[in-house]
Design a protein around this motif. Structure first.
Motif, PDB file in Angstrom:
ATOM      1  N   LEU A  28     -36.003  11.352 -29.269  1.00  0.00           N
ATOM      2  CA  LEU A  28     -35.453  10.003 -29.385  1.00  0.00           C
ATOM      3  C   LEU A  28     -34.129   9.892 -28.648  1.00  0.00           C
ATOM      4  N   MET A  29     -33.993   8.846 -27.853  1.00  0.00           N
ATOM      5  CA  MET A  29     -32.709   8.630 -27.187  1.00  0.00           C
ATOM      6  C   MET A  29     -31.632   8.457 -28.255  1.00  0.00           C
ATOM      7  N   ARG A  30     -30.486   9.129 -28.054  1.00  0.00           N
ATOM      8  CA  ARG A  30     -29.373   9.184 -29.023  1.00  0.00           C
ATOM      9  C   ARG A  30     -29.788   9.841 -30.335  1.00  0.00           C
ATOM     10  N   ILE A  81     -22.684   9.511 -20.435  1.00  0.00           N
ATOM     11  CA  ILE A  81     -22.804   9.257 -18.997  1.00  0.00           C
ATOM     12  C   ILE A  81     -21.431   9.014 -18.347  1.00  0.00           C
ATOM     13  N   LEU A  82     -20.452   8.608 -19.145  1.00  0.00           N
ATOM     14  CA  LEU A  82     -19.167   8.195 -18.562  1.00  0.00           C
ATOM     15  C   LEU A  82     -18.213   9.356 -18.292  1.00  0.00           C
ATOM     16  N   THR A  83     -18.665  10.587 -18.569  1.00  0.00           N
ATOM     17  CA  THR A  83     -17.832  11.754 -18.231  1.00  0.00           C
ATOM     18  C   THR A  83     -17.680  11.874 -16.708  1.00  0.00           C
ATOM     19  N   GLU A  98     -14.918  -0.655 -30.250  1.00  0.00           N
ATOM     20  CA  GLU A  98     -14.959  -1.487 -29.041  1.00  0.00           C
ATOM     21  C   GLU A  98     -15.788  -0.855 -27.924  1.00  0.00           C
ATOM     22  N   GLY A  99     -16.185   0.413 -28.099  1.00  0.00           N
ATOM     23  CA  GLY A  99     -16.937   1.081 -27.034  1.00  0.00           C
ATOM     24  C   GLY A  99     -16.025   1.648 -25.967  1.00  0.00           C
ATOM     25  N   PRO A 100     -16.628   2.101 -24.850  1.00  0.00           N
ATOM     26  CA  PRO A 100     -15.857   2.797 -23.816  1.00  0.00           C
ATOM     27  C   PRO A 100     -14.963   1.874 -22.995  1.00  0.00           C
ATOM     28  N   CYS A 156     -21.128  -0.179 -13.027  1.00  0.00           N
ATOM     29  CA  CYS A 156     -20.872  -1.320 -13.934  1.00  0.00           C
ATOM     30  C   CYS A 156     -19.652  -1.028 -14.799  1.00  0.00           C
ATOM     31  N   TYR A 157     -19.637   0.165 -15.418  1.00  0.00           N
ATOM     32  CA  TYR A 157     -18.500   0.515 -16.285  1.00  0.00           C
ATOM     33  C   TYR A 157     -17.228   0.729 -15.475  1.00  0.00           C
ATOM     34  N   MET A 158     -17.371   1.323 -14.280  1.00  0.00           N
ATOM     35  CA  MET A 158     -16.189   1.631 -13.457  1.00  0.00           C
ATOM     36  C   MET A 158     -15.509   0.353 -12.973  1.00  0.00           C
ATOM     37  N   ILE A 209     -32.280  10.201 -15.871  1.00  0.00           N
ATOM     38  CA  ILE A 209     -31.240   9.315 -15.327  1.00  0.00           C
ATOM     39  C   ILE A 209     -31.306   7.992 -16.079  1.00  0.00           C
ATOM     40  N   PHE A 210     -30.192   7.634 -16.724  1.00  0.00           N
ATOM     41  CA  PHE A 210     -30.112   6.397 -17.512  1.00  0.00           C
ATOM     42  C   PHE A 210     -29.613   5.268 -16.623  1.00  0.00           C
ATOM     43  N   ASP A 211     -30.540   4.369 -16.262  1.00  0.00           N
ATOM     44  CA  ASP A 211     -30.170   3.194 -15.466  1.00  0.00           C
ATOM     45  C   ASP A 211     -30.170   1.987 -16.415  1.00  0.00           C
ATOM     46  N   THR A 212     -29.250   2.040 -17.338  1.00  0.00           N
ATOM     47  CA  THR A 212     -29.236   1.066 -18.439  1.00  0.00           C
ATOM     48  C   THR A 212     -29.064  -0.373 -17.958  1.00  0.00           C
ATOM     49  N   TRP A 213     -28.306  -0.553 -16.851  1.00  0.00           N
ATOM     50  CA  TRP A 213     -28.020  -1.938 -16.416  1.00  0.00           C
ATOM     51  C   TRP A 213     -28.738  -2.325 -15.126  1.00  0.00           C
TER      52      TRP A 213
HETATM   53  O1  CP3 Z   1     -29.354  10.767 -26.368  1.00  0.00           O
HETATM   54  C1  CP3 Z   1     -28.556  11.594 -26.827  1.00  0.00           C
HETATM   55  O2  CP3 Z   1     -28.573  11.959 -28.027  1.00  0.00           O
HETATM   56  C2  CP3 Z   1     -27.579  12.273 -25.890  1.00  0.00           C
HETATM   57  C3  CP3 Z   1     -26.231  11.816 -25.904  1.00  0.00           C
HETATM   58  C4  CP3 Z   1     -25.891  10.490 -25.264  1.00  0.00           C
HETATM   59  C5  CP3 Z   1     -24.831   9.669 -25.718  1.00  0.00           C
HETATM   60  N1  CP3 Z   1     -24.678   8.635 -24.839  1.00  0.00           N
HETATM   61  C6  CP3 Z   1     -24.017   9.923 -26.904  1.00  0.00           C
HETATM   62  C7  CP3 Z   1     -23.155   8.849 -27.427  1.00  0.00           C
HETATM   63  C8  CP3 Z   1     -26.420   9.883 -24.117  1.00  0.00           C
HETATM   64  C9  CP3 Z   1     -27.620  10.298 -23.266  1.00  0.00           C
HETATM   65  C10 CP3 Z   1     -25.629   8.730 -23.865  1.00  0.00           C
HETATM   66  C11 CP3 Z   1     -25.871   7.856 -22.701  1.00  0.00           C
HETATM   67  C12 CP3 Z   1     -25.063   6.636 -22.529  1.00  0.00           C
HETATM   68  N2  CP3 Z   1     -23.737   6.452 -22.815  1.00  0.00           N
HETATM   69  C13 CP3 Z   1     -25.550   5.451 -21.932  1.00  0.00           C
HETATM   70  C14 CP3 Z   1     -26.943   5.259 -21.358  1.00  0.00           C
HETATM   71  C15 CP3 Z   1     -27.958   5.050 -22.412  1.00  0.00           C
HETATM   72  C16 CP3 Z   1     -27.772   3.788 -23.199  1.00  0.00           C
HETATM   73  O3  CP3 Z   1     -27.549   3.910 -24.413  1.00  0.00           O
HETATM   74  O4  CP3 Z   1     -27.906   2.715 -22.620  1.00  0.00           O
HETATM   75  C17 CP3 Z   1     -24.496   4.517 -21.913  1.00  0.00           C
HETATM   76  C18 CP3 Z   1     -24.568   3.099 -21.394  1.00  0.00           C
HETATM   77  C19 CP3 Z   1     -23.358   5.171 -22.453  1.00  0.00           C
HETATM   78  C20 CP3 Z   1     -21.975   4.622 -22.580  1.00  0.00           C
HETATM   79  C21 CP3 Z   1     -21.574   4.575 -23.990  1.00  0.00           C
HETATM   80  N3  CP3 Z   1     -21.248   5.681 -24.751  1.00  0.00           N
HETATM   81  C22 CP3 Z   1     -21.478   3.438 -24.827  1.00  0.00           C
HETATM   82  C23 CP3 Z   1     -21.785   2.020 -24.381  1.00  0.00           C
HETATM   83  C24 CP3 Z   1     -21.064   3.891 -26.090  1.00  0.00           C
HETATM   84  C25 CP3 Z   1     -20.752   3.057 -27.305  1.00  0.00           C
HETATM   85  C26 CP3 Z   1     -22.050   2.813 -28.009  1.00  0.00           C
HETATM   86  C27 CP3 Z   1     -21.882   2.427 -29.435  1.00  0.00           C
HETATM   87  O5  CP3 Z   1     -22.954   2.301 -30.056  1.00  0.00           O
HETATM   88  O6  CP3 Z   1     -20.770   2.268 -29.925  1.00  0.00           O
HETATM   89  C28 CP3 Z   1     -20.969   5.302 -26.036  1.00  0.00           C
HETATM   90  C29 CP3 Z   1     -20.623   6.207 -27.146  1.00  0.00           C
HETATM   91  C30 CP3 Z   1     -21.652   7.198 -27.556  1.00  0.00           C
HETATM   92  N4  CP3 Z   1     -22.354   7.991 -26.711  1.00  0.00           N
HETATM   93  C31 CP3 Z   1     -22.019   7.543 -28.908  1.00  0.00           C
HETATM   94  C32 CP3 Z   1     -22.943   8.582 -28.823  1.00  0.00           C
HETATM   95  C33 CP3 Z   1     -23.571   9.344 -29.960  1.00  0.00           C
HETATM   96  C34 CP3 Z   1     -21.421   6.933 -30.157  1.00  0.00           C
HETATM   97  C35 CP3 Z   1     -20.002   7.423 -30.201  1.00  0.00           C
HETATM   98  C36 CP3 Z   1     -19.448   7.739 -31.551  1.00  0.00           C
HETATM   99  O7  CP3 Z   1     -19.775   8.785 -32.127  1.00  0.00           O
HETATM  100  O8  CP3 Z   1     -18.612   6.920 -31.968  1.00  0.00           O
END
Ligand code: CP3
Length: 358
Positions: A28-30, A81-83, A98-100, A156-158, A209-213
């Motif tokens: 499962l994703m995430r 992905i934002l690393t 607020e997110g990233p 998009c994020y950059m 590869i996550f092409d979310t947008w």
């Molecule tokens: O799938 C997995 O378990 C692997 C880990 C993973 C995370 N982010 C952990 C994370 C993966 C593959 C991602 C990808 C990611 N990150 C994407 C592409 C996939 C998608 O979801 O569309 C994007 C757009 C991001 C950028 C990002 N990181 C956002 C927008 C956020 C906030 C999201 C939210 O729900 O608040 C994050 C944070 C993030 N990345 C969390 C996790 C577990 C939550 C952070 C926390 O613990 O507070």
């Protein structure tokens, strides 16, 4: 694939390579995230999300948490992905709730001209350490998935400086100064290719590869600003490593109308969101690529028997055959998902083998 390097449960890799499987694999994703109380506890210990990502031992610990709870067929590197843009010097931080966010969004021509691709071993060494640590801890049980964002999604994020609802800044650049956006995408493509290759060299057994947008683009812009860069990454990424095939998955959220083009990119699998008809997608791509997906993550809020029925609908939509499907959600799992509902999903997928799944 060398038998010595094959995980004991390699159904995930086999499904992507379209080799026969014992059961339809599921991950499962995430899968490691805030819906799990043990994840929240480790994150508290780390202090914050970014520190968790940058601590290889803690990143390994949370990667393994969903595997300890559930009968999952793959592990995914815990990172974000934002690393990559962080390593390019944009200054990533997370504002609580607020997110990233980036301290230095990429909008000025001089900054775009100065952008360079980071050496993953140098600037993202903590990710490589996490990959090595996780691979060792998995001890040959299930495969480890490495990942990256797509160049367009990272851009998009950059350019926006964080999440966005309307993509005003990046779309302005796309239409007014496409040359600047192409420069960002070219450098990011170089960065992503090196980053995925380093993850493979350190132990990742598949890449996604996550092409979310990508799905926010017009039909023509998708080809020009996302797909061509995805193709370059696939062409530049290791296809085998240490005698093992390394399958790749492209997930363009909202990309259901571009399956033909994505399949032609050379990837092994296409990730589908829940808006795409899995049966029609399979008819369209045939056996050129495997398909991953595509249960609506919100189905996990329903009672367990409804979740099981919805899972069987996804399996039935993919249809008969004993390979080519990786079960997943159509996007990341919600933080509000009850963990026991995930048990119901995984049991339903595994129990359906031999009936709906074949
Ligand atoms: O799938 C997995 O378990 C692997 C880990 C993973 C995370 N982010 C952990 C994370 C993966 C593959 C991602 C990808 C990611 N990150 C994407 C592409 C996939 C998608 O979801 O569309 C994007 C757009 C991001 C950028 C990002 N990181 C956002 C927008 C956020 C906030 C999201 C939210 O729900 O608040 C994050 C944070 C993030 N990345 C969390 C996790 C577990 C939550 C952070 C926390 O613990 O507070």
């Amino acid at each position: 694939m060398s038998p010595a390097l094959r995980p004991r449960n390699d159904n995930f890799l086999r499904a992507l390579l379209q080799q026969p499987v014992d059961r339809t694999p599921i991950w499962l994703m995430r899968q490691a995230g805030r819906y799990l109380p043990e994840y929240c506890a480790t994150r508290r210990r780390a202090g914050d999300f970014l520190t968790l990502c940058k601590s290889p031992d803690l990143a390994c610990e949370v990667t393994l948490q969903p595997l300890a709870r559930y009968d999952l067929d793959a592990a995914i590197l815990f990172s974000d992905i934002l690393t990559v843009p962080d390593a390019m010097g944009l200054g990533l931080y997370f504002e609580a709730g607020e997110g990233p966010r980036f301290e230095r969004p990429l909008r000025e021509e001089w900054a775009i001209n100065n952008l360079t691709a980071p050496d993953p071993y140098d600037h993202l060494g903590y990710v490589m350490d996490a990959v090595r640590t996780i691979r060792k801890a998995l001890d040959g049980s299930v495969p480890l998935i490495g990942f990256s964002g797509s160049p367009y999604t990272l851009a998009c994020y950059m350019v926006e400086g964080g999440g966005s609802k309307d993509f005003r800044h990046i779309k302005s650049m796309l239409y007014a100064r496409p040359d600047l956006l192409h420069r960002i995408l070219a450098v990011t493509t170089e960065a992503v290719t090196a980053y995925l290759n380093a993850q493979i060299e350190c132990g990742a057994q598949a890449v996604m590869i996550f092409d979310t947008w990508g799905g926010s683009l017009s039909h023509a812009a998708y080809s020009e600003f996302s797909l061509v860069y995805l193709q370059k990454i696939i062409a530049g990424t290791h296809k085998t490593w240490a005698d093992a095939a390394i399958p790749s998955i492209i997930f363009t959220k909202g990309g259901g109308q571009w399956l033909e083009q994505i399949a032609a990119s050379g990837c092994n699998g296409i990730g589908l969101d829940w808006t795409t008809d899995l049966a029609a997608a399979r008819r369209q791509v045939g056996d050129r690529v495997a398909l991953q997906g595509n249960l609506d993550p919100n189905a996990l809020f329903a009672p367990p028997e409804v979740i099981a029925a919805e899972a069987r609908k996804v399996l039935a939509a993919f249809g008969p055959g004993n390979t080519g499907h990786v079960f997943n959600l159509g996007h990341g799992i919600s933080r509000f998902t009850p963990p026991e509902h995930v048990t119901a999903l995984i049991e339903a997928v595994h129990q359906a083998q031999g009936s709906e799944a074949r």
